[in-house]
Design a protein around this motif. Structure first.
Motif, PDB file in Angstrom:
ATOM      1  N   LEU A 156       0.852  -1.194   0.000  1.00 44.41           N
ATOM      2  CA  LEU A 156       0.000   0.000   0.000  1.00 44.41           C
ATOM      3  C   LEU A 156       0.883   1.238   0.000  1.00 44.41           C
ATOM      4  CD1 LEU A 156      -2.764   1.490   0.430  1.00 44.41           C
ATOM      5  CD2 LEU A 156      -2.277   1.344   2.877  1.00 44.41           C
ATOM      6  N   SER A 194      -7.457   4.948   2.631  1.00 41.38           N
ATOM      7  CA  SER A 194      -8.661   4.368   3.241  1.00 41.38           C
ATOM      8  C   SER A 194      -9.606   3.871   2.158  1.00 41.38           C
ATOM      9  CB  SER A 194      -9.384   5.405   4.097  1.00 41.38           C
ATOM     10  OG  SER A 194      -8.530   5.889   5.093  1.00 41.38           O
ATOM     11  N   ASN A 232       7.451   1.849  11.485  1.00 35.96           N
ATOM     12  CA  ASN A 232       6.580   2.657  10.623  1.00 35.96           C
ATOM     13  C   ASN A 232       5.373   3.133  11.432  1.00 35.96           C
ATOM     14  OD1 ASN A 232       4.955   3.784   8.683  1.00 35.96           O
ATOM     15  ND2 ASN A 232       5.005   2.036   7.281  1.00 35.96           N
ATOM     16  N   GLY A 275      -7.659  10.669   2.484  1.00 41.04           N
ATOM     17  CA  GLY A 275      -8.528   9.493   2.488  1.00 41.04           C
ATOM     18  C   GLY A 275      -8.287   8.499   1.365  1.00 41.04           C
ATOM     19  N   ARG A 320      -3.307  12.087   3.511  1.00 37.65           N
ATOM     20  CA  ARG A 320      -4.313  12.611   4.448  1.00 37.65           C
ATOM     21  C   ARG A 320      -5.526  13.168   3.709  1.00 37.65           C
ATOM     22  NH1 ARG A 320      -1.691  12.320   9.544  1.00 37.65           N
ATOM     23  NH2 ARG A 320      -3.775  12.405  10.454  1.00 37.65           N
ATOM     24  N   VAL A 365       0.688   5.735  -0.934  1.00 39.78           N
ATOM     25  CA  VAL A 365       0.085   6.944  -1.497  1.00 39.78           C
ATOM     26  C   VAL A 365       1.212   7.948  -1.695  1.00 39.78           C
ATOM     27  CG1 VAL A 365      -1.467   8.890  -0.995  1.00 39.78           C
ATOM     28  CG2 VAL A 365      -2.198   6.544  -0.499  1.00 39.78           C
TER      29      VAL A 365
HETATM   30  C1  LIG Z   1       0.277   5.004   5.301  1.00 39.86           C
HETATM   31  C2  LIG Z   1      -0.264   5.679   4.027  1.00 39.86           C
HETATM   32  C3  LIG Z   1      -0.592   4.607   2.994  1.00 39.86           C
HETATM   33  C4  LIG Z   1      -1.543   6.454   4.403  1.00 39.86           C
HETATM   34  O1  LIG Z   1      -2.117   7.013   3.223  1.00 39.86           O
HETATM   35  P1  LIG Z   1      -3.175   8.219   3.284  1.00 39.86           P
HETATM   36  O2  LIG Z   1      -3.900   8.279   1.974  1.00 39.86           O
HETATM   37  O3  LIG Z   1      -2.499   9.446   3.721  1.00 39.86           O
HETATM   38  O4  LIG Z   1      -4.156   7.715   4.431  1.00 39.86           O
HETATM   39  P2  LIG Z   1      -5.632   8.261   4.775  1.00 39.86           P
HETATM   40  O5  LIG Z   1      -5.762   9.680   4.324  1.00 39.86           O
HETATM   41  O6  LIG Z   1      -6.640   7.306   4.236  1.00 39.86           O
HETATM   42  O7  LIG Z   1      -5.606   8.191   6.373  1.00 39.86           O
HETATM   43  C5  LIG Z   1      -6.674   7.636   7.138  1.00 39.86           C
HETATM   44  C6  LIG Z   1      -6.363   7.797   8.618  1.00 39.86           C
HETATM   45  O8  LIG Z   1      -5.182   7.043   8.981  1.00 39.86           O
HETATM   46  C7  LIG Z   1      -4.430   7.777   9.980  1.00 39.86           C
HETATM   47  N1  LIG Z   1      -3.159   8.241   9.401  1.00 39.86           N
HETATM   48  C8  LIG Z   1      -2.793   8.259   8.098  1.00 39.86           C
HETATM   49  N2  LIG Z   1      -1.524   8.754   7.976  1.00 39.86           N
HETATM   50  C9  LIG Z   1      -1.112   9.049   9.224  1.00 39.86           C
HETATM   51  C10 LIG Z   1       0.087   9.617   9.748  1.00 39.86           C
HETATM   52  N3  LIG Z   1       1.131   9.978   8.947  1.00 39.86           N
HETATM   53  N4  LIG Z   1       0.184   9.799  11.084  1.00 39.86           N
HETATM   54  C11 LIG Z   1      -0.837   9.454  11.903  1.00 39.86           C
HETATM   55  N5  LIG Z   1      -2.017   8.922  11.462  1.00 39.86           N
HETATM   56  C12 LIG Z   1      -2.147   8.732  10.145  1.00 39.86           C
HETATM   57  C13 LIG Z   1      -5.299   8.990  10.334  1.00 39.86           C
HETATM   58  O9  LIG Z   1      -6.170   8.602  11.379  1.00 39.86           O
HETATM   59  C14 LIG Z   1      -6.061   9.208   9.028  1.00 39.86           C
HETATM   60  O10 LIG Z   1      -7.265   9.940   9.213  1.00 39.86           O
HETATM   61  P3  LIG Z   1      -7.214  11.567   9.299  1.00 39.86           P
HETATM   62  O11 LIG Z   1      -6.388  12.054   8.148  1.00 39.86           O
HETATM   63  O12 LIG Z   1      -8.664  11.947   9.204  1.00 39.86           O
HETATM   64  O13 LIG Z   1      -6.575  11.897  10.629  1.00 39.86           O
HETATM   65  C15 LIG Z   1       0.762   6.687   3.442  1.00 39.86           C
HETATM   66  O14 LIG Z   1       1.211   7.536   4.471  1.00 39.86           O
HETATM   67  C16 LIG Z   1       1.974   6.018   2.807  1.00 39.86           C
HETATM   68  O15 LIG Z   1       1.972   5.711   1.607  1.00 39.86           O
HETATM   69  N6  LIG Z   1       3.050   5.804   3.603  1.00 39.86           N
HETATM   70  C17 LIG Z   1       4.275   5.170   3.109  1.00 39.86           C
HETATM   71  C18 LIG Z   1       4.083   3.692   2.800  1.00 39.86           C
HETATM   72  C19 LIG Z   1       3.471   2.931   3.966  1.00 39.86           C
HETATM   73  O16 LIG Z   1       3.835   3.136   5.112  1.00 39.86           O
HETATM   74  N7  LIG Z   1       2.501   2.038   3.650  1.00 39.86           N
HETATM   75  C20 LIG Z   1       1.702   1.326   4.648  1.00 39.86           C
HETATM   76  C21 LIG Z   1       2.469   0.400   5.482  1.00 39.86           C
HETATM   77  S1  LIG Z   1       2.292  -1.254   4.936  1.00 39.86           S
END
Ligand SMILES: CC(C)(COP(=O)(O)OP(=O)(O)OC[C@H]1O[C@@H](n2cnc3c(N)ncnc32)[C@H](O)[C@@H]1OP(=O)(O)O)[C@@H](O)C(=O)NCCC(=O)NCCS
Length: 138
Positions: free
Chosen positions: A68, A81, A107, A78, A76, A70
């Motif tokens: 996964l 999600s 992580n 969604g 942030r 983004v």
């Molecule tokens: C983890 C990742 C996939 C999240 O993607 P995203 O599209 O930003 O996630 P969402 O917007 O759907 O977040 C949903 C909720 O998760 C939590 N969340 C997401 N990123 C967060 C962060 N950096 N710190 C704390 N909480 C977080 C929050 O509760 C968030 O809701 P909110 O924005 O209303 O507070 C992205 O940060 C990423 O690609 N990271 C690098 C790769 C990775 O770590 N992949 C997953 C591990 S297997």
């Protein structure tokens, strides 16, 4: 829009993985995966850009969520999600009762994200071995 991966997305998808510090799945590995369950490899498209990706796999008993990511410019909002929600819906349609995934212990953002979606840590330790290597008896 969340939709199934198509080969024309490959370069954009590798770009998203690289931007998120994730290992890229080589074409040959992806071809083998797509021969099994192409409907579980999803991308998030915003306008004409691929901004997110997730790879699911179902072994007939458990589902797995892999790679996964983004792009940092689209976090942030969604997207992850929505990718996971669509993948979960597809797992349910396949009759999959439980889904697992792996997160590196350092992580923190990833762990918070998964906990927010109801994925809880369990104490199992991942063991792995590349096939075709001899067992060392030293
Ligand atoms: C983890 C990742 C996939 C999240 O993607 P995203 O599209 O930003 O996630 P969402 O917007 O759907 O977040 C949903 C909720 O998760 C939590 N969340 C997401 N990123 C967060 C962060 N950096 N710190 C704390 N909480 C977080 C929050 O509760 C968030 O809701 P909110 O924005 O209303 O507070 C992205 O940060 C990423 O690609 N990271 C690098 C790769 C990775 O770590 N992949 C997953 C591990 S297997």
């Amino acid at each position: 829009m969340i939709r199934q991966f198509q080969w024309r997305d490959y370069d954009a998808v590798t770009g998203v993985w690289e931007s998120a510090g994730r290992e890229v799945v080589p074409r040959a590995e992806l071809e083998a995966k797509l021969a099994r369950d192409p409907e579980l490899f999803l991308v998030a498209e915003t306008g004409r850009r691929i901004a997110g990706v997730v790879m699911g796999a179902y072994d007939g008993r458990r589902g797995w969520i892999l790679r996964l990511a983004v792009h940092p410019d689209y976090r942030r909002q969604g997207l992850a999600s929505r990718l996971v929600a669509e993948l979960e819906a597809r797992f349910v349609r396949l009759g999959c009762p439980r889904v697992n995934l792996l997160v590196m212990p350092d992580n923190e953002a990833g762990l918070r994200f998964w906990q927010e979606l109801g994925y809880l840590p369990c104490p199992d330790v991942l063991c792995t071995k590349p096939m075709g290597t001899p067992v060392s008896r030293d």
